[in-house]
Design a protein around this motif. Structure first.
Motif, PDB file in Angstrom:
ATOM      1  N   ILE A 185      47.782  33.867  47.343  1.00 43.89           N
ATOM      2  CA  ILE A 185      47.082  34.574  46.290  1.00 43.89           C
ATOM      3  C   ILE A 185      46.095  35.535  46.813  1.00 43.89           C
ATOM      4  CG2 ILE A 185      45.486  33.903  44.358  1.00 43.89           C
ATOM      5  CD1 ILE A 185      46.965  31.451  43.655  1.00 43.89           C
ATOM      6  N   TYR A 186      45.479  34.839  48.060  1.00 50.32           N
ATOM      7  CA  TYR A 186      44.455  35.685  48.503  1.00 50.32           C
ATOM      8  C   TYR A 186      44.889  36.900  49.112  1.00 50.32           C
ATOM      9  CZ  TYR A 186      40.394  36.919  51.514  1.00 50.32           C
ATOM     10  OH  TYR A 186      39.233  37.643  51.930  1.00 50.32           O
ATOM     11  N   LEU A 187      46.273  36.894  49.850  1.00 50.82           N
ATOM     12  CA  LEU A 187      46.694  37.926  50.340  1.00 50.82           C
ATOM     13  C   LEU A 187      47.401  38.887  49.243  1.00 50.82           C
ATOM     14  CD1 LEU A 187      48.740  36.250  53.230  1.00 50.82           C
ATOM     15  CD2 LEU A 187      47.100  37.941  53.649  1.00 50.82           C
ATOM     16  N   ALA A 188      47.882  38.419  48.182  1.00 49.72           N
ATOM     17  CA  ALA A 188      48.133  39.337  47.090  1.00 49.72           C
ATOM     18  C   ALA A 188      47.180  40.114  46.301  1.00 49.72           C
ATOM     19  CB  ALA A 188      48.916  38.458  45.935  1.00 49.72           C
ATOM     20  N   GLY A 189      45.884  39.673  46.321  1.00 52.57           N
ATOM     21  CA  GLY A 189      45.080  40.143  45.582  1.00 52.57           C
ATOM     22  C   GLY A 189      43.970  40.884  46.448  1.00 52.57           C
ATOM     23  N   ARG A 190      44.266  41.349  47.695  1.00 55.06           N
ATOM     24  CA  ARG A 190      43.120  41.751  48.738  1.00 55.06           C
ATOM     25  C   ARG A 190      42.600  43.167  47.985  1.00 55.06           C
ATOM     26  NH1 ARG A 190      46.377  41.883  54.383  1.00 55.06           N
ATOM     27  NH2 ARG A 190      48.112  42.324  52.984  1.00 55.06           N
ATOM     28  N   ARG A 191      43.735  43.717  47.372  1.00 52.95           N
ATOM     29  CA  ARG A 191      43.001  45.286  46.820  1.00 52.95           C
ATOM     30  C   ARG A 191      42.019  44.994  45.944  1.00 52.95           C
ATOM     31  NH1 ARG A 191      47.809  44.173  44.361  1.00 52.95           N
ATOM     32  NH2 ARG A 191      47.939  44.328  42.169  1.00 52.95           N
ATOM     33  N   TYR A 192      41.570  43.843  45.169  1.00 54.36           N
ATOM     34  CA  TYR A 192      40.707  43.692  44.353  1.00 54.36           C
ATOM     35  C   TYR A 192      39.321  43.181  45.033  1.00 54.36           C
ATOM     36  CZ  TYR A 192      44.601  44.023  40.985  1.00 54.36           C
ATOM     37  OH  TYR A 192      45.529  44.648  40.099  1.00 54.36           O
ATOM     38  N   LEU A 193      39.591  42.828  46.276  1.00 56.59           N
ATOM     39  CA  LEU A 193      38.140  42.163  47.042  1.00 56.59           C
ATOM     40  C   LEU A 193      37.267  43.339  47.405  1.00 56.59           C
ATOM     41  CD1 LEU A 193      40.100  39.539  48.914  1.00 56.59           C
ATOM     42  CD2 LEU A 193      38.751  39.185  46.726  1.00 56.59           C
ATOM     43  N   PRO A 194      36.029  43.187  47.654  1.00 53.58           N
ATOM     44  CA  PRO A 194      35.166  44.109  48.039  1.00 53.58           C
ATOM     45  C   PRO A 194      35.506  44.354  49.571  1.00 53.58           C
ATOM     46  CG  PRO A 194      34.080  41.941  48.108  1.00 53.58           C
ATOM     47  CD  PRO A 194      35.374  41.919  47.562  1.00 53.58           C
ATOM     48  N   PRO A 195      34.929  45.599  49.873  1.00 51.34           N
ATOM     49  CA  PRO A 195      35.295  46.321  51.173  1.00 51.34           C
ATOM     50  C   PRO A 195      34.523  45.222  52.447  1.00 51.34           C
ATOM     51  CG  PRO A 195      33.780  47.452  50.329  1.00 51.34           C
ATOM     52  CD  PRO A 195      34.093  46.761  48.974  1.00 51.34           C
ATOM     53  N   GLU A 196      35.173  45.204  53.364  1.00 52.37           N
ATOM     54  CA  GLU A 196      34.523  44.368  54.430  1.00 52.37           C
ATOM     55  C   GLU A 196      32.990  44.974  54.852  1.00 52.37           C
ATOM     56  OE1 GLU A 196      34.560  41.144  56.242  1.00 52.37           O
ATOM     57  OE2 GLU A 196      36.639  41.737  56.048  1.00 52.37           O
ATOM     58  N   PRO A 197      32.153  44.470  54.828  1.00 51.75           N
ATOM     59  CA  PRO A 197      31.138  44.874  55.258  1.00 51.75           C
ATOM     60  C   PRO A 197      30.973  44.961  56.784  1.00 51.75           C
ATOM     61  CG  PRO A 197      30.637  42.471  54.866  1.00 51.75           C
ATOM     62  CD  PRO A 197      31.955  43.093  54.566  1.00 51.75           C
ATOM     63  N   PRO A 198      30.081  45.809  57.477  1.00 54.71           N
ATOM     64  CA  PRO A 198      29.964  46.094  58.785  1.00 54.71           C
ATOM     65  C   PRO A 198      29.516  44.808  59.712  1.00 54.71           C
ATOM     66  CG  PRO A 198      27.996  46.984  57.831  1.00 54.71           C
ATOM     67  CD  PRO A 198      28.971  46.798  56.764  1.00 54.71           C
ATOM     68  N   ARG A 199      29.968  44.769  60.751  1.00 61.19           N
ATOM     69  CA  ARG A 199      29.612  43.364  61.589  1.00 61.19           C
ATOM     70  C   ARG A 199      28.045  43.225  61.703  1.00 61.19           C
ATOM     71  NH1 ARG A 199      34.136  43.254  60.058  1.00 61.19           N
ATOM     72  NH2 ARG A 199      35.880  42.649  61.284  1.00 61.19           N
TER      73      ARG A 199
END
Length: 424
Positions: A185-199
């Protein structure tokens, strides 16, 4: 309009639904295994009760200690998305390894290690779905908490029933399947997740007042963590000593049918799911009228309600003497306990996320899980008293722990409200 910001469920971003469902299946695997753990040790491995209590407490503690390291690794190197996927894969392997009796300790260690990467990285993404001044953000953690408890509801019914009726290893295997579903489910919904913040960038000298504010914040979060530790020493007995009492001290007969002992573990998540919408509506109305309860005070109220739940068990076990207690009293206990839980546990997670310094979201959320680590250790030690004192005295002790936690949280309320609001 940003796809991740579209309102699709309870007026919340779509990404919250993806995180909700991922965590739901992760909790299905965790609680599925936890539902069986004490029974498996005492009935299959023939461990003494006090030894099983220590192992249970140590395992649950380590599952919430490893996120401290995992949160730092996610913030600095892996990123939250990679940490979720790697950690979830390791956990799934650990659940399948539980099906092999000689690998018992190896399996527990594997699950704890995977949890270290997974656990802080998933909920810390909730904050990134909202602007800093978005009023929905605080309530989002209660919605997210429902997802946790849907998994917790299904786990005893599926894993518990398979383990109790068909063999422990079938239950452990079902927990592993649940973890893999969460990852898909996590892999299928990645486009709805927030962008990865900078390290996290190399440390830069901050202004003295900013450093002072951060120090004060961390000290107050430490105080909340200590209160949560004491509270957990009582609360975590629902997976440690309470199942033993359900097995031997509760009359589970219903119309000629004996209710499986593992089914009662579904009461708590079922009540979370049914009670959360009503509480959210009540809290929203209070907020609209300008009477919103502060987070620390809300947590203190929750701890007091949980104390009342344990006082109820102390009273009914004292009155019953050597007789079994009717299962209706157990249902009443779970209703009261869950009401208090909804005030304290999701609120605490949201408070830690809200006060997190910039770029340290996973690390700060992991600090909340450190309180679960220490509280689980305390629960294991407290659980050793189950075989040494009477049941009424033991339940009164748990009520006392919850009341101490409430007093600490009440004392911390004013200084927490005086903190400056972080700019995230």
């Amino acid at each position: 309009m940003n796809t991740a910001a579209e309102k699709t469920w309870f007026g919340q971003p779509r990404g919250l639904t993806i995180l909700f469902l991922t965590q739901m299946w992760e909790l299905f695997s965790y609680y599925g295994m936890r539902t069986l753990l004490v029974y498996y040790m005492t009935k299959q491995l023939l461990f003494a009760q006090d030894k099983a209590s220590v192992i249970y407490g140590t395992y649950t503690a380590m599952a919430y200690f490893t996120p401290i390291l995992g949160g730092a690794i996610a913030d600095r190197w892996l990123g939250k998305r990679n940490a979720v996927m790697i950690g979830g894969g390791i956990m799934a392997i650990g659940h399948f390894v539980m099906a092999f009796e000689p690998m018992f300790y190896v399996a527990l260690a594997t699950i704890a290690l995977g949890n270290g990467l997974f656990l802080p990285s998933l909920p810390s993404q909730i904050n990134d779905l909202y602007a800093a001044d978005d009023p929905r953000r605080g309530r989002a953690y209660n919605v997210y908490y429902v997802g946790l408890n849907v998994g917790g509801l299904l786990a005893p019914l599926v894993c518990g029933t398979l383990g109790e009726l068909y063999g422990w290893h079938y239950g452990f295997g079902a927990a592993g399947v649940g973890m893999f579903l969460g990852l898909l489910i996590y892999l299928a919904g990645r486009r709805y997740l927030p962008p990865e913040p900078p390290r996290v960038a190399p440390p830069v000298a901050a202004a003295p007042d900013v450093r002072a504010d951060h120090r004060r914040t961390w000290w107050l979060l430490l105080g909340v963590g200590i209160a949560a530790t004491v509270f957990r020493g009582a609360y975590e007995q629902i997976g440690n000593t309470l199942p033993l009492w359900i097995d031997t001290g509760v009359d589970r007969a219903l119309l000629g049918f004996t209710i499986p002992m593992t089914w009662f573990q579904s009461l708590n998540p079922l009540l979370v799911i049914s009670m959360t919408p009503l509480l959210l509506m009540a809290w929203r109305r209070r907020a609209d009228r300008g009477h919103e309860t502060s987070p620390a005070m809300r947590m203190a109220i929750g701890a007091l309600v949980v104390a009342v739940a344990y006082v109820l068990l102390a009273a009914v076990t004292a009155l019953a003497g050597d007789a079994r207690v009717g299962w209706a009293w157990l249902v009443a206990f779970f209703v009261i306990l869950t009401f208090g839980e909804l005030y304290i546990l999701p609120t605490g997670l949201g408070l830690f996320a809200k006060l997190a310094p910039p770029r340290l979201g996973a690390t700060t959320v992991a600090s909340w899980f450190l309180a679960i680590f220490s509280g689980s250790l305390l629960a294991g030690v407290v659980g050793m008293l189950w075989s040494k004192v009477g049941h009424p005295a033991f339940f009164l002790l748990l009520a006392g722990l919850a009341m101490v936690a409430a007093a600490l949280l009440w004392r911390l309320d004013r200084p927490i409200r005086a903190l400056p609001r972080p700019n995230q």
